[in-house]
Design an enzyme around this catalytic site. Structure first.
Site, PDB file in Angstrom:
ATOM      1  N   SER A  16     -55.620  -6.780 -11.879  1.00  0.00           N
ATOM      2  CA  SER A  16     -55.080  -6.896 -13.232  1.00  0.00           C
ATOM      3  C   SER A  16     -56.141  -6.477 -14.229  1.00  0.00           C
ATOM      4  CB  SER A  16     -54.653  -8.343 -13.518  1.00  0.00           C
ATOM      5  OG  SER A  16     -54.247  -8.484 -14.861  1.00  0.00           O
ATOM      6  N   HIS A  41     -52.190  -3.619 -12.247  1.00  0.00           N
ATOM      7  CA  HIS A  41     -51.295  -4.436 -13.053  1.00  0.00           C
ATOM      8  C   HIS A  41     -51.774  -4.399 -14.502  1.00  0.00           C
ATOM      9  CE1 HIS A  41     -48.487  -7.935 -13.395  1.00  0.00           C
ATOM     10  NE2 HIS A  41     -49.296  -8.274 -14.390  1.00  0.00           N
ATOM     11  N   ASP A  43     -51.106  -5.900 -18.203  1.00  0.00           N
ATOM     12  CA  ASP A  43     -50.455  -6.932 -19.006  1.00  0.00           C
ATOM     13  C   ASP A  43     -50.379  -6.488 -20.465  1.00  0.00           C
ATOM     14  OD1 ASP A  43     -49.843  -9.032 -17.155  1.00  0.00           O
ATOM     15  OD2 ASP A  43     -51.981  -9.465 -17.023  1.00  0.00           O
ATOM     16  N   MET A  45     -49.189  -7.682 -24.144  1.00  0.00           N
ATOM     17  CA  MET A  45     -48.869  -8.901 -24.896  1.00  0.00           C
ATOM     18  C   MET A  45     -48.816  -8.585 -26.385  1.00  0.00           C
ATOM     19  SD  MET A  45     -51.388 -11.571 -22.940  1.00  0.00           S
ATOM     20  CE  MET A  45     -51.627 -11.501 -21.161  1.00  0.00           C
ATOM     21  N   HIS A  77     -46.511  -5.189 -17.038  1.00  0.00           N
ATOM     22  CA  HIS A  77     -45.859  -6.491 -17.224  1.00  0.00           C
ATOM     23  C   HIS A  77     -45.737  -6.734 -18.725  1.00  0.00           C
ATOM     24  CE1 HIS A  77     -46.293 -11.164 -16.730  1.00  0.00           C
ATOM     25  NE2 HIS A  77     -45.116 -10.811 -17.211  1.00  0.00           N
ATOM     26  N   MET A  79     -45.111  -8.822 -21.673  1.00  0.00           N
ATOM     27  CA  MET A  79     -45.029 -10.159 -22.252  1.00  0.00           C
ATOM     28  C   MET A  79     -44.831 -10.004 -23.759  1.00  0.00           C
ATOM     29  SD  MET A  79     -47.810 -12.262 -19.981  1.00  0.00           S
ATOM     30  CE  MET A  79     -48.729 -10.854 -19.358  1.00  0.00           C
ATOM     31  N   MET A 148     -44.532 -15.975 -11.994  1.00  0.00           N
ATOM     32  CA  MET A 148     -45.676 -16.359 -12.808  1.00  0.00           C
ATOM     33  C   MET A 148     -46.171 -17.717 -12.311  1.00  0.00           C
ATOM     34  SD  MET A 148     -46.494 -14.033 -14.926  1.00  0.00           S
ATOM     35  CE  MET A 148     -47.686 -15.039 -15.814  1.00  0.00           C
ATOM     36  N   ASP A 183     -48.413 -13.738  -9.756  1.00  0.00           N
ATOM     37  CA  ASP A 183     -49.400 -13.388 -10.784  1.00  0.00           C
ATOM     38  C   ASP A 183     -49.866 -14.657 -11.475  1.00  0.00           C
ATOM     39  OD1 ASP A 183     -50.913 -12.320 -12.833  1.00  0.00           O
ATOM     40  OD2 ASP A 183     -49.214 -11.506 -13.937  1.00  0.00           O
TER      41      ASP A 183
END
Length: 233
Positions: A16, A41, A43, A45, A77, A79, A148, A183
Site C-alpha cells: 500500500s 494498492h 488509497d 481519500m 481504493h 475512500m 477493511m 486491508d
C-alpha cells in the site's frame, strides 16, 4: 479496452503506497517491483468520507508505466464520497481496479458495472461497522471483495480480530473468479490467519514500508502466506 481480471484470483501481497516515503515515491515502488511485488494498492481519500486527504490521479499516472511495464497492476481504493464522479479519470490514469465503498454511493450495482465498462476490475468494500449482508446483491457485479480490517482513513492501526469472520463471510459471498482482499493491520502476526479465513489478496502498508528493509519485509509476508497455504492443503 477491458483488461483481464484473472490477477485478482491470484495469491498476492499488495504493498500500500500510502505508507511509502513520499519523497522517494517512484523509487519505493521500483524497489518492491524488483522484489517481486506486482500489485500496488493506492488509497484515495477526500477529507470527507474519511478525515484524511491523500492523493489522486496524478500519483496513479506517475507510477502506472513502471508497474505495467513489469506486468503489474494498480488497485485503487476510493475512500471518497460519490466515487462515481472519478471512474473515467482513474481509468485514463492507468488504474487496473477501482474499489468503492457501499456506504459512499447510493447506486452501487450500477457503478460497479460502469467501472467494468471503463476497462477496470470492479471492487466493493465496507467499513468494519457495516454488516457484510449489505453486499449480498452487489457481489453479483464485483470482481474483488475487500474486507477493511481497520477503520478507514489512517495507516498503522491494529488489526480488528472479528475481521477474520468477515473475511470468511465475504469468501462465501464471492462469485467464481472474484478475489477476496484484506486491508488494515496486515503484517507478520495476522497475515496467515487472514489466508486461512479465505483471503487471497493481502494489502500491507506499514508492515512493508516502515521496515528497515521493505523488500525483505515483503518477502517475509509472501512466505508466511505460502506457509499458511501449505498447512491448509
Amino acid at each position: 479496452m477491458e483488461r483481464s481480471r484473472a490477477w485478482l484470483t491470484e495469491v498476492q501481497v499488495c504493498p500500500s503506497i500510502m505508507a511509502a516515503d513520499f519523497g522517494a515515491f517512484r523509487a519505493s515502488v521500483r524497489e518492491l517491483l524488483d522484489a517481486g511485488a506486482r500489485t500496488f494498492h493506492v488509497d484515495v481519500m477526500d477529507g470527507h468520507f474519511v478525515p484524511v486527504i491523500t492523493f489522486g490521479t496524478g500519483v496513479v499516472a506517475a507510477i502506472a508505466d513502471d508497474v505495467h511495464d513489469a506486468g503489474g497492476a494498480l488497485a485503487v481504493h476510493m475512500m471518497v464520497e460519490r466515487p462515481e464522479r472519478f471512474v473515467d479519470d482513474y481509468a485514463k490514469a492507468g488504474a487496473d481496479a477501482l474499489t468503492v465503498h457501499v456506504e459512499a454511493t447510493p447506486h452501487l450495482a450500477y457503478w460497479l458495472e460502469r467501472i467494468r465498462e471503463a476497462g477496470m476490475a470492479a471492487g466493493v468494500t465496507l467499513n468494519p461497522g457495516t454488516p457484510v449482508s449489505l453486499l449480498e446483491e452487489a457481489v453479483r457485479s464485483a470482481d474483488n471483495l475487500l474486507c477493511m480490517s481497520v477503520n478507514p482513513g489512517w495507516g498503522g492501526q491494529a488489526f480488528i480480530p472479528r475481521s477474520l469472520e468477515r473475511i470468511a463471510q465475504l469468501r462465501a459471498l464471492a462469485r467464481p473468479g472474484a478475489g477476496v482482499e484484506v486491508d488494515g493491520g496486515v503484517g507478520p502476526e495476522t497475515i496467515a490467519q487472514c489466508a486461512r479465513a479465505g483471503a487471497n489478496r493481502f494489502t500491507a502498508g506499514s508492515a512493508i514500508f516502515a521496515a528497515a528493509d521493505p523488500a525483505a519485509a515483503y518477502h517475509d509476508l509472501v512466505e508466511r502466506v505460502r506457509a499458511a497455504s501449505r498447512v491448509a492443503t
